[in-house]
Design a protein around this motif. Structure first.
Motif, PDB file in Angstrom:
ATOM      1  N   GLY B   1       6.849  -3.569   8.437  1.00 35.88           N
ATOM      2  CA  GLY B   1       6.437  -3.548   7.313  1.00 35.88           C
ATOM      3  C   GLY B   1       6.101  -2.210   6.566  1.00 35.88           C
ATOM      4  N   GLY B   2       5.564  -2.033   5.334  1.00 39.14           N
ATOM      5  CA  GLY B   2       5.390  -0.538   5.039  1.00 39.14           C
ATOM      6  C   GLY B   2       3.915  -0.341   4.925  1.00 39.14           C
ATOM      7  N   ILE B   3       3.295   0.693   4.492  1.00 38.09           N
ATOM      8  CA  ILE B   3       2.137   1.058   4.407  1.00 38.09           C
ATOM      9  C   ILE B   3       1.872   2.323   3.310  1.00 38.09           C
ATOM     10  N   ILE B   4       0.747   2.084   2.484  1.00 34.63           N
ATOM     11  CA  ILE B   4       0.430   3.032   1.793  1.00 34.63           C
ATOM     12  C   ILE B   4      -0.957   3.458   2.247  1.00 34.63           C
ATOM     13  N   THR B   5      -0.961   4.847   2.169  1.00 32.58           N
ATOM     14  CA  THR B   5      -2.333   5.687   2.601  1.00 32.58           C
ATOM     15  C   THR B   5      -2.718   6.626   1.861  1.00 32.58           C
ATOM     16  N   GLN B   6      -4.064   6.323   1.560  1.00 35.70           N
ATOM     17  CA  GLN B   6      -4.614   7.314   0.721  1.00 35.70           C
ATOM     18  C   GLN B   6      -5.519   8.385   1.482  1.00 35.70           C
ATOM     19  N   THR B   7      -5.631   9.571   1.062  1.00 39.29           N
ATOM     20  CA  THR B   7      -6.570  10.652   1.912  1.00 39.29           C
ATOM     21  C   THR B   7      -7.210  11.654   0.838  1.00 39.29           C
ATOM     22  N   PRO B   8      -8.380  11.803   0.872  1.00 36.46           N
ATOM     23  CA  PRO B   8      -9.327  11.350   1.974  1.00 36.46           C
ATOM     24  C   PRO B   8      -9.837   9.971   1.830  1.00 36.46           C
ATOM     25  N   LYS B   9     -10.530   9.299   2.628  1.00 40.97           N
ATOM     26  CA  LYS B   9     -11.147   8.172   2.430  1.00 40.97           C
ATOM     27  C   LYS B   9     -12.429   8.217   1.536  1.00 40.97           C
ATOM     28  N   PHE B  89     -10.860   5.530  -6.766  1.00 38.00           N
ATOM     29  CA  PHE B  89      -9.460   5.964  -7.069  1.00 38.00           C
ATOM     30  C   PHE B  89      -8.503   5.318  -6.172  1.00 38.00           C
ATOM     31  N   LEU B  90      -7.631   4.487  -7.019  1.00 34.97           N
ATOM     32  CA  LEU B  90      -6.893   3.502  -6.213  1.00 34.97           C
ATOM     33  C   LEU B  90      -5.408   4.063  -6.490  1.00 34.97           C
ATOM     34  N   CYS B  91      -4.581   4.028  -5.575  1.00 39.16           N
ATOM     35  CA  CYS B  91      -3.331   4.268  -5.721  1.00 39.16           C
ATOM     36  C   CYS B  91      -2.346   3.267  -5.409  1.00 39.16           C
ATOM     37  N   ALA B  92      -1.399   2.877  -5.869  1.00 38.53           N
ATOM     38  CA  ALA B  92      -0.343   1.873  -5.811  1.00 38.53           C
ATOM     39  C   ALA B  92       1.023   1.996  -6.089  1.00 38.53           C
ATOM     40  N   SER B  93       1.784   1.400  -5.417  1.00 40.85           N
ATOM     41  CA  SER B  93       3.156   1.427  -5.743  1.00 40.85           C
ATOM     42  C   SER B  93       3.752   0.003  -5.961  1.00 40.85           C
ATOM     43  N   SER B  94       5.067   0.157  -6.600  1.00 41.33           N
ATOM     44  CA  SER B  94       5.916  -0.979  -6.725  1.00 41.33           C
ATOM     45  C   SER B  94       7.350  -0.839  -6.752  1.00 41.33           C
ATOM     46  N   ILE B  95       8.216  -1.867  -6.230  1.00 41.19           N
ATOM     47  CA  ILE B  95       9.578  -1.591  -6.055  1.00 41.19           C
ATOM     48  C   ILE B  95      10.321  -1.420  -7.234  1.00 41.19           C
ATOM     49  N   ARG B  96       9.762  -1.896  -8.451  1.00 36.56           N
ATOM     50  CA  ARG B  96      10.379  -1.819  -9.540  1.00 36.56           C
ATOM     51  C   ARG B  96       9.254  -1.562 -10.668  1.00 36.56           C
ATOM     52  N   ARG B  97       9.629  -1.282 -11.941  1.00 35.48           N
ATOM     53  CA  ARG B  97       8.742  -0.971 -12.765  1.00 35.48           C
ATOM     54  C   ARG B  97       7.723  -2.250 -13.207  1.00 35.48           C
ATOM     55  N   GLY B 104      -3.353   1.022  -2.059  1.00 33.83           N
ATOM     56  CA  GLY B 104      -3.782   1.723  -0.983  1.00 33.83           C
ATOM     57  C   GLY B 104      -5.336   1.495  -0.982  1.00 33.83           C
ATOM     58  N   SER B 105      -5.931   1.869   0.247  1.00 31.77           N
ATOM     59  CA  SER B 105      -7.252   1.422   0.347  1.00 31.77           C
ATOM     60  C   SER B 105      -8.206   2.207  -0.347  1.00 31.77           C
TER      61      SER B 105
END
Lengths: 114, 112
Positions: B1-9, B89-97, B104-105
């Motif tokens: 599985g994949g992961i989405i990582t945000q830095t710094p926490k 602040f939250l980062c997100a991703s999606s496979i399609r629009r 992310g955390s």
């Protein structure tokens, strides 16, 4: 104006009961609808999503109902459990129209009491 | 599985400082997003990107810059931190629009 609105900031349900979370939207072009769950100090996680070509989708204890004419969708959680206690965010977007972004509601805090 | 990582926490900055938040995902998702979460205000979109080198402004873009130099990473810069500012602040991703997001955390910002 707020395009996606959750009018109830909080909801309390007895364990074993049905939790009903509601969301209203303004944009006729929205064709994608989703519910996310968020525990304190954690990020939202996707629970269930639907496209506008259906008016209902079930997944275990979760059911999403979509009322396009009323611009309203809801999440029903049956047999509610204490671990369902969380903030629930609804979201909507106009995916077919090429929009890449979702608009989120402000959230409803669900408390399931035992 | 994949992961989405945000830095710094966690990020503590000073008033007027330029601060950069980073987000990396290995899902090979096309679209990435930055949202801001304030208490009682839900999630508000700052910037998003539908592909590498693309940038689109959200409703809250003033006071921020963003950069998508690689498909896997999306950075957000607070151009001038405001005193007493506190947000997640939250980062997100999606496979399609506009489809299912993975978040992310989060990065928790405090400006003193």
């Amino acid at each position: 104006g707020q395009q996606v609105k959750q009018s109830s900031p909080s909801l309390t349900v007895q364990e074993g009961g049905i939790s009903i979370l509601n969301c209203d939207y303004e944009n006729d072009m929205f064709d994608y609808f989703a519910w996310y769950k968020k525990y304190p100090d954690n990020s939202p996680t996707l629970l269930i999503s639907v496209r506008s070509n259906v008016d209902k989708r079930e997944d275990g204890r979760l059911t999403v109902f979509l009322n396009k004419s009323g611009k309203h969708f809801s999440l029903h959680i049956t047999a509610s459990q204490p671990e369902d206690t969380a903030v629930y965010l609804c979201a909507a977007g106009a995916v077919q129209g090429g929009s890449a972004k979702l608009i989120f509601g402000e959230g409803t805090k669900l408390t399931v009491s035992s | 599985g994949g992961i989405i990582t945000q830095t710094p926490k966690f990020l503590i900055g000073q008033e007027g400082q330029k601060l950069t938040l980073k987000c990396q995902q290995n899902f090979n998702h096309d679209t990435m997003y930055w949202y801001r979460q304030d208490s009682g205000k839900g999630l508000r979109l700052i910037y998003y990107s539908i592909t590498e080198n693309d940038l689109q402004k959200g409703d809250l873009s003033e006071g921020y810059d963003a950069s998508r130099e690689k498909k896997s990473s999306f950075s957000l810069t607070v151009t001038s931190a405001q005193k007493n500012e506190m947000a997640v602040f939250l980062c997100a991703s999606s496979i399609r629009r506009g489809s299912d997001y993975t978040f992310g955390s989060g990065t928790r910002l405090l400006v003193i």
